[in-house]
Design an enzyme around this catalytic site. Structure first.
Site, mmCIF file in Angstrom:
data_model
loop_
_atom_site.group_PDB
_atom_site.id
_atom_site.type_symbol
_atom_site.label_atom_id
_atom_site.label_comp_id
_atom_site.label_asym_id
_atom_site.label_seq_id
_atom_site.Cartn_x
_atom_site.Cartn_y
_atom_site.Cartn_z
ATOM 1 N N HIS A 16 0.791 -1.236 0.000
ATOM 2 C CA HIS A 16 0.000 0.000 0.000
ATOM 3 C C HIS A 16 0.818 1.279 0.000
ATOM 4 C CE1 HIS A 16 0.788 -0.092 4.352
ATOM 5 N NE2 HIS A 16 0.538 1.200 4.327
HETATM 6 C C1 UD1 Z 1 -2.266 5.898 5.154
HETATM 7 C C2 UD1 Z 1 -1.045 6.432 5.909
HETATM 8 C C3 UD1 Z 1 0.002 5.338 6.021
HETATM 9 C C4 UD1 Z 1 -0.568 4.060 6.604
HETATM 10 C C5 UD1 Z 1 -1.813 3.646 5.831
HETATM 11 C C6 UD1 Z 1 -2.460 2.466 6.496
HETATM 12 C C7 UD1 Z 1 -0.490 8.833 5.643
HETATM 13 C C8 UD1 Z 1 0.381 9.798 4.958
HETATM 14 N N1 UD1 Z 1 -0.441 7.557 5.193
HETATM 15 O O1 UD1 Z 1 -1.839 5.592 3.839
HETATM 16 O O2 UD1 Z 1 1.041 5.787 6.875
HETATM 17 O O3 UD1 Z 1 0.391 3.048 6.509
HETATM 18 O O4 UD1 Z 1 -2.745 4.745 5.818
HETATM 19 O O5 UD1 Z 1 -3.299 1.782 5.627
HETATM 20 O O6 UD1 Z 1 -1.206 9.186 6.536
HETATM 21 N N2 UD1 Z 1 -8.802 5.181 -0.080
HETATM 22 C C9 UD1 Z 1 -10.057 4.671 -0.323
HETATM 23 N N3 UD1 Z 1 -10.828 4.359 0.757
HETATM 24 C C10 UD1 Z 1 -10.420 4.536 2.048
HETATM 25 C C11 UD1 Z 1 -9.143 5.061 2.273
HETATM 26 C C12 UD1 Z 1 -8.339 5.374 1.198
HETATM 27 O O7 UD1 Z 1 -10.464 4.486 -1.464
HETATM 28 O O8 UD1 Z 1 -11.185 4.220 2.980
HETATM 29 C C13 UD1 Z 1 -7.940 5.477 -1.262
HETATM 30 C C14 UD1 Z 1 -8.069 6.896 -1.762
HETATM 31 O O9 UD1 Z 1 -7.968 6.868 -3.157
HETATM 32 C C15 UD1 Z 1 -6.844 7.568 -1.196
HETATM 33 C C16 UD1 Z 1 -5.838 6.447 -1.129
HETATM 34 O O10 UD1 Z 1 -6.587 5.276 -0.877
HETATM 35 O O11 UD1 Z 1 -6.390 8.650 -1.969
HETATM 36 C C17 UD1 Z 1 -4.797 6.630 -0.054
HETATM 37 O O12 UD1 Z 1 -5.392 6.863 1.223
HETATM 38 P P1 UD1 Z 1 -4.598 7.729 2.327
HETATM 39 O O13 UD1 Z 1 -5.316 7.645 3.620
HETATM 40 O O14 UD1 Z 1 -4.299 9.069 1.801
HETATM 41 O O15 UD1 Z 1 -3.222 7.001 2.438
HETATM 42 P P2 UD1 Z 1 -2.879 5.472 2.669
HETATM 43 O O16 UD1 Z 1 -2.135 4.971 1.504
HETATM 44 O O17 UD1 Z 1 -4.094 4.726 3.092
HETATM 45 N N1 UDP Z 2 -4.907 -5.292 8.026
HETATM 46 C C1 UDP Z 2 -6.188 -5.826 7.976
HETATM 47 N N2 UDP Z 2 -6.712 -6.158 6.757
HETATM 48 C C2 UDP Z 2 -6.025 -6.002 5.594
HETATM 49 C C3 UDP Z 2 -4.709 -5.459 5.662
HETATM 50 C C4 UDP Z 2 -4.191 -5.098 6.893
HETATM 51 O O1 UDP Z 2 -6.832 -6.023 9.007
HETATM 52 O O2 UDP Z 2 -6.575 -6.315 4.522
HETATM 53 C C5 UDP Z 2 -4.366 -4.916 9.338
HETATM 54 C C6 UDP Z 2 -3.062 -5.583 9.676
HETATM 55 O O3 UDP Z 2 -3.292 -6.860 10.242
HETATM 56 C C7 UDP Z 2 -2.428 -4.593 10.640
HETATM 57 C C8 UDP Z 2 -2.900 -3.264 10.105
HETATM 58 O O4 UDP Z 2 -4.056 -3.531 9.330
HETATM 59 O O5 UDP Z 2 -2.936 -4.760 11.948
HETATM 60 C C9 UDP Z 2 -1.795 -2.681 9.268
HETATM 61 O O6 UDP Z 2 -2.289 -1.696 8.487
HETATM 62 P P1 UDP Z 2 -1.565 -1.177 7.149
HETATM 63 O O7 UDP Z 2 -0.732 -2.243 6.566
HETATM 64 O O8 UDP Z 2 -2.645 -0.593 6.333
HETATM 65 O O9 UDP Z 2 -0.689 0.044 7.718
HETATM 66 P P2 UDP Z 2 0.771 0.181 8.335
HETATM 67 O O10 UDP Z 2 0.899 -0.758 9.481
HETATM 68 O O11 UDP Z 2 1.748 -0.068 7.235
HETATM 69 O O12 UDP Z 2 0.812 1.614 8.747
#
Ligand code: UD1
Ligand code: UDP
Length: 362
Positions: free
Chosen positions: A206
């Site tokens: 991601h």
């Molecule tokens: C965010 C965090 C990252 C964390 C991750 C966990 C920041 C800068 N990044 O990254 O540190 O590891 O969450 O998963 O805060 N989107 C959807 N539905 C949702 C959420 C997101 O469609 O419910 C899509 C949107 O197109 C959005 C993209 O995912 O632009 C990224 O979402 P965003 O929350 O900006 O960053 P993450 O990659 O999720």
């Molecule tokens: N996770 C989940 N379902 C998924 C992917 C991740 O429940 O499909 C959980 C995972 O087990 C962990 C947390 O989400 O507890 C990690 O989130 P993510 O990888 O999005 O973020 P990061 O830890 O890199 O910030």
């Protein structure tokens, strides 16, 4: 006097951490108000965690949604400040390193509300990661810093931060222990997806560094497709990754070779992790969960904040901007690392609540 804490969450890993800490705060007699920024909003990225982890519905949901960093963080900052001015908590509690973390810390710092940071002191030393900037700034604004590891304590000391630092262990260890018991009883994800224990690879992707560059994402997908020639690869797709695969025209080929599924809830994820032969990921949380389940991990990044796992031999780094990860993933099947307890004893949430409760006396 009852201590009033406003907790800010917004993204998937923060719900997992808050699930453990909220309960511990309640047991410690602390009055917590939950604020959800709305950074993650799909039901599979948000609601399911509140249901499964029995986290009370947030009193405030700012519904900020997605957007460029400045705009997303700016909207959160303004809205969190309004809630802080209205509710006047004694302290604010933030988790990890997302834009929601930074906005919470920044809003509180401007109006003199003490900040408690869970997962303080983590560093990748790569300032191109948005998370690294968020962590550094949040740590420098925080009053109580809950460091999960000895390395994190050292990182903070190297930046001159010593006051208020508590090494508590990692709340994600607490969460994994609690979820494993329940997932064993309730999750049927392996039956649903038709996979056999120890005979599949679980992958997650991601990070912008993995998804934003076509060549890097293609290298990751090619590597996973090579692995799929030997063992099924199951890939719950983060919405960012699904969108990137679609944009680059890689979705069809990936779907033909890999088992692409929607993001799963925490219990299904726990079940998928526990029985995987290898986990390949760029996630921070998933790297550690692999270790908690005794599963070898390949981290598809050039560096990690969780260096203990590389040192113990559980985690292998491979940089997908230069290297196809397929061969490394296959080579890790059956290879475990050395025993160790770098993340505490599984009671981090209670330790954190205890320190916050005692801030009343100080
Ligand atoms: C965010 C965090 C990252 C964390 C991750 C966990 C920041 C800068 N990044 O990254 O540190 O590891 O969450 O998963 O805060 N989107 C959807 N539905 C949702 C959420 C997101 O469609 O419910 C899509 C949107 O197109 C959005 C993209 O995912 O632009 C990224 O979402 P965003 O929350 O900006 O960053 P993450 O990659 O999720
Ligand atoms: N996770 C989940 N379902 C998924 C992917 C991740 O429940 O499909 C959980 C995972 O087990 C962990 C947390 O989400 O507890 C990690 O989130 P993510 O990888 O999005 O973020 P990061 O830890 O890199 O910030």
């Amino acid at each position: 006097m009852t201590l009033k804490v406003l907790t800010v969450v917004g993204a998937r890993p923060q719900f997992v951490k808050a699930g453990m800490v909220s309960r511990a705060l309640d047991s410690a007699g602390i009055q917590e108000t939950l604020l959800h920024t709305g950074q993650h909003y799909d039901s599979a990225m948000s609601d399911i965690f509140f249901e499964e982890l029995r986290i009370p519905a947030p009193k405030y949901n700012l519904a900020i949604g997605s957007g460029p960093h400045g705009s997303q963080t700016g909207k959160m900052l303004e809205a969190i400040e309004a809630v802080l001015l209205e509710t006047k908590p004694d302290r604010i509690l933030v988790y990890g390193d997302t834009n929601s973390t930074l906005a919470g810390a920044l809003a509180a710092s401007k109006i003199d509300i003490p900040i408690d940071h869970v997962e303080a002191g983590l560093r990748s030393f790569n300032r191109r990661m948005p998370e690294e900037v968020n962590r550094v700034v949040t740590d420098h604004l925080s009053d109580l810093l809950f460091a999960p590891t000895e390395t994190a304590v050292r990182n903070l000391a190297n930046e001159g931060i010593r006051d208020g630092v508590h090494r508590t262990g990692d709340v994600m260890f607490d969460a994994t222990k609690a979820a494993t018991r329940i997932a064993n009883e309730r999750s049927d994800v392996r039956e649903r997806t038709g996979i056999t224990a120890d005979a599949y690879v679980l992958a997650t992707i991601h990070r912008p560094a993995s998804t934003d560059d076509r060549e890097t994402l293609e290298r990751i997908i090619n590597g996973l497709q090579m692995v799929a020639g030997e063992l099924p690869v199951i890939l719950p797709l983060h919405p960012r990754t699904r969108a990137a695969l679609d944009r680059f025209g890689l979705l069809e080929s990936a779907a033909a070779h890999l088992r692409l599924i929607d993001p799963v809830g925490y219990l299904d994820m726990t079940s998928l992790e526990a029985a995987a032969a290898v986990i390949a990921t760029d996630s921070g949380g998933v790297q550690k969960e692999a270790f908690f389940h005794g599963v070898p991990c390949v981290t598809m990044r050039s560096e990690t904040e969780w260096v203990e796992l590389v040192e113990l031999g559980w985690n292998t780094l491979v940089d997908p901007s230069t290297t196809d990860p397929g061969a490394v993933i296959l080579s890790r099947i059956g290879h475990t690392g050395r025993a160790g307890t770098p993340y505490g004893d599984g009671h981090a949430a209670d330790a954190i609540a205890g320190v916050i409760a005692s801030s009343l006396d100080g």
